[in-house]
Design an enzyme around this catalytic site. Sequence first.
Site, PDB file in Angstrom:
ATOM      1  N   ALA A 182       0.867  -1.182   0.000  1.00  0.00           N
ATOM      2  CA  ALA A 182       0.000   0.000   0.000  1.00  0.00           C
ATOM      3  C   ALA A 182       0.902   1.231   0.000  1.00  0.00           C
ATOM      4  O   ALA A 182       2.077   1.154   0.366  1.00  0.00           O
ATOM      5  CB  ALA A 182      -0.880  -0.008   1.248  1.00  0.00           C
ATOM      6  N   GLY A 191       0.389  -5.192   0.546  1.00  0.00           N
ATOM      7  CA  GLY A 191      -0.764  -5.176  -0.353  1.00  0.00           C
ATOM      8  C   GLY A 191      -0.441  -5.781  -1.702  1.00  0.00           C
ATOM      9  O   GLY A 191      -1.307  -6.344  -2.371  1.00  0.00           O
ATOM     10  N   GLU A 217      -0.841  -9.335  -1.326  1.00  0.00           N
ATOM     11  CA  GLU A 217      -2.277  -9.617  -1.211  1.00  0.00           C
ATOM     12  C   GLU A 217      -2.952  -9.600  -2.576  1.00  0.00           C
ATOM     13  O   GLU A 217      -3.808 -10.429  -2.866  1.00  0.00           O
ATOM     14  CB  GLU A 217      -2.930  -8.616  -0.260  1.00  0.00           C
ATOM     15  CG  GLU A 217      -2.502  -8.876   1.192  1.00  0.00           C
ATOM     16  CD  GLU A 217      -2.932  -7.790   2.141  1.00  0.00           C
ATOM     17  OE1 GLU A 217      -2.674  -6.602   1.847  1.00  0.00           O
ATOM     18  OE2 GLU A 217      -3.500  -8.120   3.196  1.00  0.00           O
ATOM     19  N   GLU A 222       4.127  -5.665   7.002  1.00  0.00           N
ATOM     20  CA  GLU A 222       3.265  -4.752   7.753  1.00  0.00           C
ATOM     21  C   GLU A 222       3.583  -4.717   9.247  1.00  0.00           C
ATOM     22  O   GLU A 222       3.517  -3.671   9.880  1.00  0.00           O
ATOM     23  CB  GLU A 222       1.798  -5.128   7.582  1.00  0.00           C
ATOM     24  CG  GLU A 222       1.229  -4.852   6.218  1.00  0.00           C
ATOM     25  CD  GLU A 222       1.435  -5.996   5.239  1.00  0.00           C
ATOM     26  OE1 GLU A 222       2.347  -6.813   5.440  1.00  0.00           O
ATOM     27  OE2 GLU A 222       0.688  -6.057   4.255  1.00  0.00           O
TER      28      GLU A 222
HETATM   29  N1  T1G Z   1       4.674   3.464   0.203  1.00  0.00           N
HETATM   30  C1  T1G Z   1       5.179   4.667  -0.111  1.00  0.00           C
HETATM   31  N2  T1G Z   1       6.487   4.902  -0.365  1.00  0.00           N
HETATM   32  C2  T1G Z   1       7.318   3.841  -0.307  1.00  0.00           C
HETATM   33  C3  T1G Z   1       6.868   2.545   0.019  1.00  0.00           C
HETATM   34  C4  T1G Z   1       5.471   2.383   0.268  1.00  0.00           C
HETATM   35  N3  T1G Z   1       4.962   1.202   0.555  1.00  0.00           N
HETATM   36  N4  T1G Z   1       7.939   1.713  -0.002  1.00  0.00           N
HETATM   37  C5  T1G Z   1       9.004   2.463  -0.326  1.00  0.00           C
HETATM   38  N5  T1G Z   1       8.639   3.733  -0.506  1.00  0.00           N
HETATM   39  C6  T1G Z   1       9.522   4.844  -0.899  1.00  0.00           C
HETATM   40  C7  T1G Z   1      10.620   5.082   0.107  1.00  0.00           C
HETATM   41  O1  T1G Z   1      10.139   5.957   1.131  1.00  0.00           O
HETATM   42  C8  T1G Z   1      11.675   5.736  -0.755  1.00  0.00           C
HETATM   43  O2  T1G Z   1      11.245   7.071  -0.966  1.00  0.00           O
HETATM   44  C9  T1G Z   1      11.526   5.017  -2.089  1.00  0.00           C
HETATM   45  O3  T1G Z   1      10.193   4.457  -2.082  1.00  0.00           O
HETATM   46  C10 T1G Z   1      12.517   3.904  -2.281  1.00  0.00           C
HETATM   47  O4  T1G Z   1      12.399   3.070  -1.123  1.00  0.00           O
HETATM   48  C11 T1G Z   1      -2.788  -3.063   2.703  1.00  0.00           C
HETATM   49  C12 T1G Z   1      -1.434  -2.013   4.734  1.00  0.00           C
HETATM   50  C13 T1G Z   1      10.215  -1.983  -1.302  1.00  0.00           C
HETATM   51  C14 T1G Z   1      12.067  -3.209  -0.160  1.00  0.00           C
HETATM   52  O5  T1G Z   1       6.145  -2.034   4.085  1.00  0.00           O
HETATM   53  O6  T1G Z   1      10.468  -2.296   2.302  1.00  0.00           O
HETATM   54  O7  T1G Z   1       0.738  -2.852   2.157  1.00  0.00           O
HETATM   55  O8  T1G Z   1      13.211   8.196   0.142  1.00  0.00           O
HETATM   56  O9  T1G Z   1      14.748   3.504  -0.339  1.00  0.00           O
HETATM   57  O10 T1G Z   1      15.956   0.122  -0.531  1.00  0.00           O
HETATM   58  O11 T1G Z   1      -2.036  -4.949   3.811  1.00  0.00           O
HETATM   59  O12 T1G Z   1      11.110   0.358   0.155  1.00  0.00           O
HETATM   60  O13 T1G Z   1      13.155   7.848  -2.347  1.00  0.00           O
HETATM   61  O14 T1G Z   1      11.565   9.482  -1.262  1.00  0.00           O
HETATM   62  O15 T1G Z   1      13.350   1.660   0.693  1.00  0.00           O
HETATM   63  O16 T1G Z   1      15.108  -0.448  -2.883  1.00  0.00           O
HETATM   64  C15 T1G Z   1       3.709  -2.744   3.079  1.00  0.00           C
HETATM   65  C16 T1G Z   1       8.076  -0.868   2.438  1.00  0.00           C
HETATM   66  C17 T1G Z   1       2.995  -1.440   3.183  1.00  0.00           C
HETATM   67  C18 T1G Z   1       7.259  -2.081   1.990  1.00  0.00           C
HETATM   68  C19 T1G Z   1      12.534  -1.208  -1.576  1.00  0.00           C
HETATM   69  N6  T1G Z   1       4.918  -2.582   2.304  1.00  0.00           N
HETATM   70  N7  T1G Z   1       9.151  -0.618   1.509  1.00  0.00           N
HETATM   71  O17 T1G Z   1      13.707  -0.910  -0.863  1.00  0.00           O
HETATM   72  O18 T1G Z   1      14.173   1.448  -1.676  1.00  0.00           O
HETATM   73  S1  T1G Z   1       1.554  -1.555   4.205  1.00  0.00           S
HETATM   74  C20 T1G Z   1       6.064  -2.221   2.893  1.00  0.00           C
HETATM   75  C21 T1G Z   1      10.304  -1.366   1.554  1.00  0.00           C
HETATM   76  C22 T1G Z   1       0.509  -2.560   3.302  1.00  0.00           C
HETATM   77  C23 T1G Z   1      -1.584  -3.824   3.106  1.00  0.00           C
HETATM   78  C24 T1G Z   1      -0.683  -3.073   4.024  1.00  0.00           C
HETATM   79  C25 T1G Z   1      11.387  -0.941   0.604  1.00  0.00           C
HETATM   80  C26 T1G Z   1      11.518  -1.848  -0.607  1.00  0.00           C
HETATM   81  P1  T1G Z   1      12.364   8.228  -1.114  1.00  0.00           P
HETATM   82  P2  T1G Z   1      13.732   2.422  -0.498  1.00  0.00           P
HETATM   83  P3  T1G Z   1      14.842   0.023  -1.506  1.00  0.00           P
END
Ligand code: T1G
Length: 696
Positions: A63, A102, A105, A125
């Site tokens: 998400a 997500g 999912e 999450e």
């Molecule tokens: N939403 C918004 N921005 C995100 C993002 C996300 N999910 N994931 C990464 N970014 C931004 C991050 O802030 C950075 O921004 C840029 O992307 C590159 O990220 C409904 C509720 C995918 C393994 O928790 O683990 O889904 O600093 O530097 O090292 O059930 O990002 O460049 O401005 O980390 O290559 C669940 C979180 C969400 C994944 C990539 N998903 N992200 O790593 O790049 S909750 C997560 C990561 C959800 C559902 C639930 C990592 C990555 P900026 P990065 P990276």
Amino acid sequence: MSTPVEYQRRGSVGVITVNNPPVNALSTAVRQGIADGLARAAADPDARAAVIIGAGRTFIAGADIREFGKPLQPPDLNEVIRHIEQSTKPVVAALHGTALGGGFEVALGCHYRCAVPTAQLGFPEVKLGLLPGAGGTQRLPRVVGVEAALRMITSGDPIPAAQAKALGLVDEIVQGELLDGAVAFAERLAAEGKPLRKISEMQDKVGDVAPALFDEFRKGLGKSARGFEAPQRCADAVQAAATLPFAEGLKRERELFAGLMQGTQSKAQIHIFFSEREVTKIPDVPKETPVKPIGSAAVLGAGTMGGGIAMNFANAGIPVRVLEMSQEALDRGLAVVRKNYAATVEKGRLSQADMDRRMSLIGGTLSYGDIGSADIVVEAVFEEMAVKKQVFGILEKAARPDAILATNTSTLDIDEIASATSRPGQVIGTHFFSPANVMRLLEIVRGARTSKETIATAMDLARKIRKVGVLVGNCDGFVGNRMLHGYIREAEFLLAEGALPQQVDRVIYDFGLPMGPFTMGDLAGLDVGWRIRKGKAATRPTHLRYSPIGDRICEMGRFGQKTGAGWYRYEKGSRAPIPDPEIEALILRTAKEQGIERRQISDDEILKRCMYPLINEGARILEEGKALRASDIDVIYIYGYGFPVYRGGPMFYADTVGLGAVYDTICGFHKVHGEFWQPAPLLERLAREGKRFRDL
Ligand code: T1G
């Protein structure tokens, strides 16, 4: 604006491509785009199946966290996933990069999944203080079973495609180009008339699960989940999958998700998620600042810190040469490094081959002549200014003219050290936290004349050696330790006023830190602080209250665990702190001597007296510009001091308490305890304006 989701038919397959860089997060537009793409595939007479794929470097990674806290716009992700699952044509998820949250999912809503070998699937999450909120806790157990689902969802760690295939989460590993493979797979499914396998209808793995399994699992969550709400709620959600029909389980999941989303812990953990990325952004050092390649390193000193620092380079595949003054010291230091690696191999977290490779990258020498080729030299010698300056004077000639000269000092003045060389632009502080091969924080200290290239190179090196590098200014104790002074001071004052070490440590432990100040002191060694205090004794302001208890304990030869006794005593071979009546007697004697009337002290006062000095000093540090952001200070405390991530760090925690309340309490302490509690002007201003640190 072009839609972040495109529909295009390839052969008899409708391809829905999500293109929302950088990680294809499920923004409102993406959710709508997928729904639209599905509708087009359904209406497309020549499309016999559909594929959902991510453009760029990854499938959907979750998400869009930046949308959290704002009113959720339709379509709801659960809705979109329901449309996928209800599609009358087979829908295939084509996975590469990281299919997370997500995104995973969405993939589980598809009828089949294919992936390239390097793809990873996971539910992170829980690391955001949440749980999979779009059916993940209901569908995953239906494929992999309850136990594997509990482990995957509460750990938050992704699994590789091969393991996902073994678990039945991925149906086909695509060796070649992903889209070609996925389209061919989808065409085969359509041609074979394969049934539309809907995970929500699979009951055999969630049918008869013994309720005791969940209680057992919750108990087994153990120390790493201490104080966290999300892992417990994840277990509740998976339990709903095993006890309720799918639709009701989904509702239960939604309730549990909403409860976590409204709580403080997820806000704190999401704050840290973004903050640890924010620290890499330095206003006056633009992203395009040239970075020097670090292909080889040298470390001066093979003590605890030097050995640990050398391991960081070897772990990143960077050859490193450790320099010591005697063969005996060098051998001893390298033996400790070998022992550390062997312990990791023992725990099965490192292969023997990897250990051997890393050890082969660590050389030793007694001669400065051998470090002339290093791109960076990190000094980790004795913590005395004279020694540091002497070493930097030698490095002036011994190191390559363009080499970076880094000091691992934990408190000494970087500018004074740099003055011992003719290249202050290349001198920088790299303050590692002990144990240096474990703690992820690296305070990068800029001197007045440190060049932008040197800063950019140090920040890039932090990333390479898997550290969280935070740029800080040059001052006594830099940021982390400077804030810690007040925390330790107040903890000792509380002893004279009526508390005992075990009460203070319990309060801090229950708040969420791994240990309280006295247990921490005994672990780190009390003699280090004692030497620093003795060094400052001559200039210590006599009008300010001082607690001699710590000094007296050291004068008794009690330096903590390493001498078998400190604030506590220790049974031979055990690290369990045992309250010592001798220390209680010393505390009582000192209180009497200082004319302090001991009293019963509440846990609440202990917590505030220990936590609020961090906040007050943090505010001063921000005002002086020694930290770029309040969130940088939070990252320092999470990664350098084990501050509980579910409280977001000292500055975020202050915001959750309310700066007005914090300021009022500090004013109260100021009245009773005097100058140490002078409120920081920035804190006073924010409190008066009703603002938060995060509004800065
Ligand atoms: N939403 C918004 N921005 C995100 C993002 C996300 N999910 N994931 C990464 N970014 C931004 C991050 O802030 C950075 O921004 C840029 O992307 C590159 O990220 C409904 C509720 C995918 C393994 O928790 O683990 O889904 O600093 O530097 O090292 O059930 O990002 O460049 O401005 O980390 O290559 C669940 C979180 C969400 C994944 C990539 N998903 N992200 O790593 O790049 S909750 C997560 C990561 C959800 C559902 C639930 C990592 C990555 P900026 P990065 P990276």
